[in-house]
Design an enzyme around this catalytic site. Structure first.
Site, mmCIF file in Angstrom:
data_model
loop_
_atom_site.group_PDB
_atom_site.id
_atom_site.type_symbol
_atom_site.label_atom_id
_atom_site.label_comp_id
_atom_site.label_asym_id
_atom_site.label_seq_id
_atom_site.Cartn_x
_atom_site.Cartn_y
_atom_site.Cartn_z
ATOM 1 N N ASP A 264 0.817 -1.279 -0.216
ATOM 2 C CA ASP A 264 0.192 -0.140 0.010
ATOM 3 C C ASP A 264 0.892 1.227 -0.058
ATOM 4 O O ASP A 264 2.074 1.284 0.456
ATOM 5 C CB ASP A 264 -0.871 0.175 1.094
ATOM 6 C CG ASP A 264 -2.118 -1.083 1.043
ATOM 7 O OD1 ASP A 264 -2.008 -1.836 0.264
ATOM 8 O OD2 ASP A 264 -3.049 -0.912 2.276
ATOM 9 N N HIS A 406 3.872 -2.338 3.051
ATOM 10 C CA HIS A 406 3.954 -0.966 2.462
ATOM 11 C C HIS A 406 5.260 -0.951 1.752
ATOM 12 O O HIS A 406 6.578 -1.054 2.413
ATOM 13 C CB HIS A 406 3.833 0.085 3.463
ATOM 14 C CG HIS A 406 2.457 -0.022 4.329
ATOM 15 N ND1 HIS A 406 2.526 -0.863 5.428
ATOM 16 C CD2 HIS A 406 1.485 0.759 4.223
ATOM 17 C CE1 HIS A 406 1.048 -0.847 5.911
ATOM 18 N NE2 HIS A 406 0.566 0.345 5.360
#
Length: 454
Positions: A264, A406
């Site tokens: 993400d 991430h």
């Protein structure tokens, strides 16, 4: 005797030349070291607020570091003061940054937003810093723009953008916010192919989102400092559709345990590039849930990710919590990001991951998309240690899992690569969301959320 002297002088000359070359190399290395920067980031969760902060820290630039830190501390202080007398628990504060590169000019955009109080009061603040890497010095916009007629061009671009995209135009706002005064155009980034003019929310209409207008350098070249910008030779600017790499042959994964690693908040420049380069070497694919504000600034990287067969999904435009927004705001957060990604890849975006995993049944009905969540949360933003991240993945994944990570942290990239090496030896394979769906013969539906694919 003469020959001996000549030989002696030649040797001395050669030694001096080598010394000079070594000095130049050392100076170049020092110069590179002076410019290096990394992230300062942290996340705080309290009873009445969530605070996420990330900003750049420069290796040898005390002045700019001080300025940025003072800006961050002021914004934090103002937020905490704002919520000090509030009984509302769901307050949100976020500072993030992105950067662009044009030749040796780096543009750093630091953006703050907060949502506070029972009425979800929205606040936003932006700061942009410029840096000349070659000369190792800070710049301001006046060093780069030399003629204020450029602002007339910007105003025309805004009007054309509004008309071309069939957006509602508030003519009073245009008149008030976009005359030829340079103070109205202070959010400018210098990208590789275009100057990016950033329009803050509510500047041109009532929509609660920023708009980025790309301006070709050749259209404004005579208004820019010629020491930094040159006329670009004409070339075919038609963007051809990118053909995605096909899904790999299912048979090569027979008997393997399949895992979908998902990332993400990116793409994140060199971090994401390093990740996809290393994944190629390991015959591994993953999925990226991108922020529209990052994708639009890194088109070439997005193309490369897509061409290498990784899945690209939406993580909204700028990471707002969708459950706190009105329907029209949610639609813009998602649809604008989908438009950005499709313009780069040529393909529709099928998957949405709402920020914080926060959604409701009404939101599911808004989009012809599948919501892809996760069932393994590594919390890499908290661990910030490559070995701990690797160990968590190794000890917690199973066949059909979707793993949340991430690609904005160096430690995450290194930890993931360590975990892949270990787990591949144990019979695991790493596939994209598209591949996981295909290999397991799963029929995904629109308007539904999925936490794993088994």
């Amino acid at each position: 005797m003469m020959k001996s002297l000549k030989s002696k002088y030649c040797i001395i000359g050669l030694i001096l030349m080598i010394i000079i070359i070594l000095i130049l190399v050392i100076l170049m290395i020092i110069k590179e070291e002076d410019f290096k920067f990394d992230d300062i980031s942290f996340r705080i969760v309290k009873n009445n607020y969530i605070m996420q902060v990330k900003y750049p820290n420069f290796n040898a630039q005390k002045k700019i570091n001080k300025e940025i830190k003072e800006y961050v501390e002021t914004e934090k202080k103002n937020f905490l003061k704002e919520i000090s007398n509030s009984d509302i628990k769901d307050n949100e504060f976020n500072i993030s940054y992105s950067y662009t590169i044009k030749n040796n000019i780096y543009s750093f955009h630091i953006r703050t937003y907060s949502i506070t109080g029972k009425n979800n009061k929205y606040y936003r603040s932006d700061k942009i810093y410029y840096f000349d890497k070659e000369n190792n010095k800070n710049l301001n916009l006046n060093n780069l723009i030399i003629n204020e007629k450029i602002y007339e061009v910007f105003k025309d671009k805004i009007m054309n953008y509004e008309n071309d995209n069939n957006l509602y135009i508030d003519e009073d706002k245009i008149r008030n916010n976009f005359d030829s005064n340079k103070d109205n155009y202070n959010l400018i980034m210098f990208g590789e192919d275009n100057l990016q003019l950033i329009l803050e929310p509510h500047k041109i209409n009532d929509y609660n989102r920023e708009i980025i207008i790309n301006v070709k350098y050749n259209d404004i070249i005579y208004y820019l400092n010629k020491n930094y910008f040159k006329l670009i030779k004409s070339k075919n600017e038609e963007m051809s559709k990118i053909e995605s790499s096909i899904i790999r042959d299912k048979t090569q994964f027979a008997g393997k345990k399949l895992v979908a690693l998902t990332f993400d908040d990116g793409p994140s420049y060199d971090k994401t590039k390093k990740l996809i380069d290393e994944l190629d070497k390991k015959n591994a694919r993953v999925s990226f849930f991108m922020l529209g504000e990052n994708a639009i600034k890194q088109g070439e990287l997005v193309k490369e990710i897509y061409n290498r067969g990784h899945t690209i999904g939406s993580h909204t435009y700028d990471h707002k919590q969708l459950t706190k927004l009105k329907d029209n705001e949610i639609l813009y957060e998602v649809n604008y990001t989908n438009e950005i990604i499709k313009n780069i890849t040529g393909s529709d975006v099928k998957y949405l991951r709402p920020p914080y995993g926060s959604y409701n049944e009404e939101m599911l009905k808004l989009f012809n998309m599948s919501f892809i969540l996760w069932n393994v949360d590594v919390e890499d933003w908290k661990l910030k240690n490559d070995k701990k991240i690797a160990d968590y993945i190794i000890n917690n994944v199973n066949d059909g899992d979707i793993v949340l990570l991430h690609d904005i942290h160096n430690e995450t990239i290194d930890g993931v690569l360590m975990a892949i090496d270990k787990l591949q030896k144990d019979g695991y394979a790493f596939v994209s969301i598209d591949e996981l769906i295909n290999f397991k013969d799963i029929k995904l539906e629109f308007h539904k959320a999925y936490r794993y694919l088994k």
